[in-house]
Structures are given as C-alpha cells and as structure tokens.
Motif scaffolding. Structure first.
Motif: not given
Length: 590
Positions: A177-178, A251-259, A267-277
């Motif tokens: 999440l961070a 999940m309700r108070e922390e994870y989903v609200p900040k997802a 769009s994820l960290p190092d996303g292009k290489a991640y998707y190719q992997s």
C-alpha cells in the motif's frame, strides 16, 4: 534490481525460444550432466516443500500443521535462494543433457525465472485480486475430507497458526500500500463478503472452519470426537474469528480506502517491466503487449464472421447485437434451479464419455465430481472451474448462467479439459514433481482447445450451443484485446466491459466479474487463447506433414503425456512427433 531482472526475463525468453529448437535434436544419453541437474532440482524442490511453496505429493496426510512463513526476511531469503539456483542452472551444459532431462531443464529454468520475478517485484505484497485472496484460499482444508485423528490434530494446529499468518499478510499488504502496489480500488468493492461470511457467523460451529467436525469418521471413538470438536470450537473462537475481525477492519478502514485508483499494470512501480514479466509468466512467450493486442483484434474478426454464419442457422432475423440481447433475455436459455444447471453439466460430461475412445488412447484413472461453488465464494467466482477430482459449477445468479454455454464450459473444466488433463499429467511415472506445477498457457490453452474440439466431436446439438462455444472463443480472444488495452493502452473499466458486451454473449454479471478479474490479475487472461492457438497450429502442422498417418488419438496423447510445459517446448515436441511418424507415446495401447 530493474536491470538485473530485465536481463533475467530476456534470458528466460531466449531459453524458451532457442531451447525449443534444440528439444528434438539428437543428444547424449543420460550422463554426469543429468546427475548434476537432478541434484539441483531435487534439492531445491525439497527446500520448496519445506517453505510450503508447494504441496508434498508424498505426504498422504493432506493437511499441513502450519501455514507458510511470509515475512519480509523470509521473502528475501527465498529470492537469494532462487537466484543461487539460477546461477547453478546457468552452469549446466544443456547440450549434454539426455532428451527427457533437456525438456525438464527448459520447464524448470522458466519456472525458477518466474519465481525470481515474483520475488523481485514483491508480488507477496499483493496477496489478493478480484478472483481470490489468501483468506478465501484458507478454506480449502476446511472442505477437505479428513479420516484420521492426525489430520484433525494437524488441522487444529494450523488454525491456531492463523493469527501469525494473517498478521504477516497484513504487514506485507501495508508495505504494498505504501508504494502503490495494490489491486485497483474498484476491483475490491464487495470482496470483503468472503471475510464477513466468517465474522458474521453466530458461533464457531457456524463457520466453514468447523465443517470437518460436523461429520467425523465412525471408527473414531465418540469421546475422542467430542474432545476434538471442543478443541475446534475453542481454537476457532480464540484464533480464527479474531484474525478475520482484524482483517475486516484493516480492509475496510485502511486498505480499500487507500488502494490505487489507476487500473493499468504499467502504472505500478516499474510498471512496463512488471507487465512484461506477467506476459512472460502467463504466455511463456516474449511477445509484446502491442503484438498480443493486434492478434486479439485479428482473431476477434474471424470469430465474429463465424458467429454471423451460426446466427443464420438459427433463423434469427437481426444483427449480432440484437441476437446477443435475445440470448441474454430469453428465459428458455436459463436454468430455473441450481439442480438443473448441475444436472445439465453432468449430462454433458457423460455425453463426452461416449466419444472419448475416438479421440484419446490414454484415459486417466482419476474420476471427478460435479459440485456447486461454495456460497461464500460464488458471487465473485468464475462460471466454473475444474481440476483433479472436481468440476465446480457456479449456481449463483442463475439468470447469468446460460444453458447453451454449458457444453463448452463443461468440456473446458471437466473432461477432456482440466479434470482430465491434470490427472493424465500426474499419472506419468518417473517425472520430477516440479513438472506438475501448473503452466497457464499450456493448461488453459488445452482446455480452450477442447471447446473447439467439441464441435468436431459432435458435442454441440443445436446452433445455439455452437454459438455458445463461439461466444466462449470470442470471450478468450477478447481477453487479448482487453488485458493489453487496460494494462498497456489506458483503457477504462467501461471500455473493457463494453468490448465484452459487444463481442460475446456473456451476461452482465459475468462481464463485470470477468473484467475486474483481468484488471486485478495482469496477464493471466492472455494465456488461454495464445495457448489454444499454439495447439491448433501444432495440430495443423502435424496433419499436413503426416497426411494419412496422422492419428488424432496419438496427437492428443502426445500433448497430454508431455504435461504442463512452456509453449515453445510443446511445439518442439510436436516436431519430434512428426519426425517419428506420428507414433503414440503409449505404444502398448490399441
């Protein structure tokens, strides 16, 4: 890390492409290099079992007394271990391996590369998607038959380990999440229903985790049964319920609200290489997202033309959108009760039994049951899922489960699809256990191929059932467009839903759950159609080369006997099949 990982991906791609060309070449008989390689994978597999990364097939207990350790220190140790294994594999002289071990090498090295990639991208920080999650996976042992006191005691020890395990999962999810490494928020809406199915239980005895204790072996003394039941209620109350309550609050108070709001894997960290992997992991090819997208567009055009021909056969007067609306809304195409859907599925499976001898020589000993998807999983589950011993049929929301699609679905998930293919692979003797690991491009490609095969086998009795098969083909081909569209081309969720709505007969419920699955599970949806294309092309090549010598039973037996392998390895095996004159891998079968 990025540079190292990209090099590993390129190396794995080169291995798959070049290794396939070499798989049928003459090589030396078993020798010291075989022994060197066997020592590597034997040691690593034993270690992998100890890490609870795989199930121990030699352990007939079937219930683990502990859950895996998944803390950061352990994850770093796993990465270092697999990187060490990869260095050892790089030192193997592949051209000196025997034919069987060369195939093993190609499968194993690609497997280790995928494991390294998952560790380097810290996939463990995202242990959930719209299809499944670590807490819903926890219920599998609760639904497993238990026959011995040891199994029950090990199960209770496992339940007592839930607080530690859930805490480590939450710590990992906070780390993800961070750094913005989460499923998109929209795909998490309502997914906590599988948590509340536990937390809302009136008592420990009403939870799924108490299921094994409701009917215990008659051979077990009554006093011992009562003792174990009391322990179960106490353990569920003290360990399981509080863990699920903590998870629900998180999940309700922390994870989903900040997802994250963004959908694309890129769009994820190092996303292009991640998707190719993910493309490499799920397709076992080095194709780019653009290449896959264009294949999808071209294949959709071909399937659409087939659909229009079948519509004419039904006598329907109207265009494709009107026909799709007719299929989605006419009550004649939908079961009235869950039992009707289950019985229709079982009927199709038995119809296949009458055809099997014409298309397969080797038949697996393992049978399968047709059962409904559990209620706590059904709302967001796929329409069906199969494997060794089971064909799960989703009876939730019956107006979304078209009867004309059941023949194609059943062939895919039961026989000769997953509930047939997996046991065949597992029954092969002398094969190292890592070969039973599931490779999606092969397994899903085979299952989708069997849907097409159903037309050849005469499994579709009406034009509507043929259209159902074509709709399923379009569903899988459209995934090539939708998955790459979302994760590489900036498509919105609505664009993806609209594409499936315009090109398949899937219900609105199925379209919504499927698109959310693709959004939250990058790359997995690409494996089906690309795998099917590989098998179809290999068959065409064999038919053209062998002419009158081509035997469909021998071809199917060869594909299934090989087991789950990267697509280039499968294609190389069919080249060998052709060179050998199309002979069956089971010469003793009639």
């Amino acid at each position: 890390m990025e540079k190292k990982f990209n090099a590993a991906i390129v190396g794995a791609c080169m291995l798959l492409c070049l290794g396939a060309a070499n798989a049928a070449a003459p090589v030396a008989k078993a020798g010291p290099v075989d022994a060197q390689f066997k020592a590597i994978y034997t040691q690593e597999w034993k270690w992998r079992i100890s890490q609870k990364q795989e199930e121990d097939e030699d352990d007939d207990n079937g219930v683990s007394a502990t859950l895996p350790r998944i803390d950061l220190a352990t994850q770093k140790q796993r990465l270092a271990y697999w990187q060490g294994v990869m260095k050892k594999l790089d030192g193997i002289a592949q051209d000196k391996l025997s034919p069987e071990e060369r195939i093993n090498y190609q499968v194993y090295k690609a497997q280790i590369a995928a494991l390294i990639a998952n560790q380097q991208y810290r996939e463990y920080e995202k242990p959930l998607n719209a299809d499944s999650a670590f807490w819903s996976n926890m219920t599998s042992d609760a639904r497993r038959p238990m026959t011995t006191e040891k199994q029950y005691k090990d199960y209770l020890t496992q339940l007592a380990d839930v607080p530690r395990y859930f805490n480590e999962e939450i710590v990992n999810m906070r780390a993800g999440l961070a750094r913005g490494f989460t499923p998109p928020k929209v795909t998490l809406v309502g997914r906590d229903s599988s948590i509340t199915s536990v937390t809302d239980a009136k008592s420990p005895q009403d939870t799924v985790f108490y299921t094994p204790f409701k009917k215990m072996p008659a051979t077990m003394p009554a006093a011992r049964q009562e003792e174990l039941r009391a322990r179960a209620a106490k353990t569920i109350a003290a360990s399981v319920l509080p863990s699920y309550q903590t998870l629900l609050k998180f999940m309700r108070e922390e994870y989903v609200p900040k997802a994250r709001e963004e959908l694309a894997a890129e769009s994820l960290p190092d996303g292009k290489a991640y998707y190719q992997s993910k493309i490499l992991e799920f397709t076992t090819t080095s194709m780019s997202a653009d290449q896959i997208h264009q294949i999808g567009v071209a294949e959709m055009a071909k399937i659409r033309a087939e659909m229009l021909d079948v519509i004419k056969q039904t006598g329907f007067e109207g265009d494709l959108p009107a026909f799709l609306q007719f299929l989605r809304t006419d009550s004649r195409f939908y079961a009235k009760t869950p039992e009707e859907l289950l019985m229709r599925s079982a009927w199709v499976a038995k119809k296949f039994d009458a055809k099997v001898a014409q298309y397969f020589g080797y038949l697996p000993r393992r049978r399968f049951a047709v059962i409904p998807v559990p209620d706590d999983q059904a709302p967001f589950y796929t329409s069906g899922r199969g494997g060794p011993g089971v064909y799960l049929v989703n009876t939730y929301n019956l107006p979304s489960r078209a009867l004309y699609s059941m023949p194609a679905l059943t062939l895919h998930e039961s026989a000769p699809g997953h509930a047939f293919q997996m046991p065949v692979a597992m029954e092969q003797k002398g094969r190292p256990p890592f070969r039973n690991a599931y490779i999606s491009a092969y397994g899903e490609g085979w299952a989708l191929y069997t849907e097409r095969l159903g037309a050849e086998m005469g499994m579709y009795e009406t034009p509507y059932e043929v259209f159902g098969m074509l709709s399923y083909q379009a569903w899988r081909a459209s995934r090539l467009v939708v998955d790459t569209g979302v994760h590489s081309k900036g498509w919105t969720r609505k664009q993806a839903q609209d594409y499936l709505h315009a090109n398949t007969a899937l219900s609105e419920h199925e379209i919504e759950t499927e698109v959310d699955r693709y959004i939250s599970w990058p790359g997995q949806a690409l494996s089906y159609y690309l795998g099917e294309m590989s098998i179809i092309n290999a068959r065409k090549k064999a038919e053209q080369a062998l002419g009158s010598k081509f035997d469909i039973r021998a071809f199917h037996d060869t594909v299934l006997q090989l087991g789950s392998v990267p697509l280039p390895v499968l294609e190389a095996r069919i080249d060998l099949f052709i060179a050998e004159g199309g002979k069956s891998p089971y010469p003793n079968l009639d």
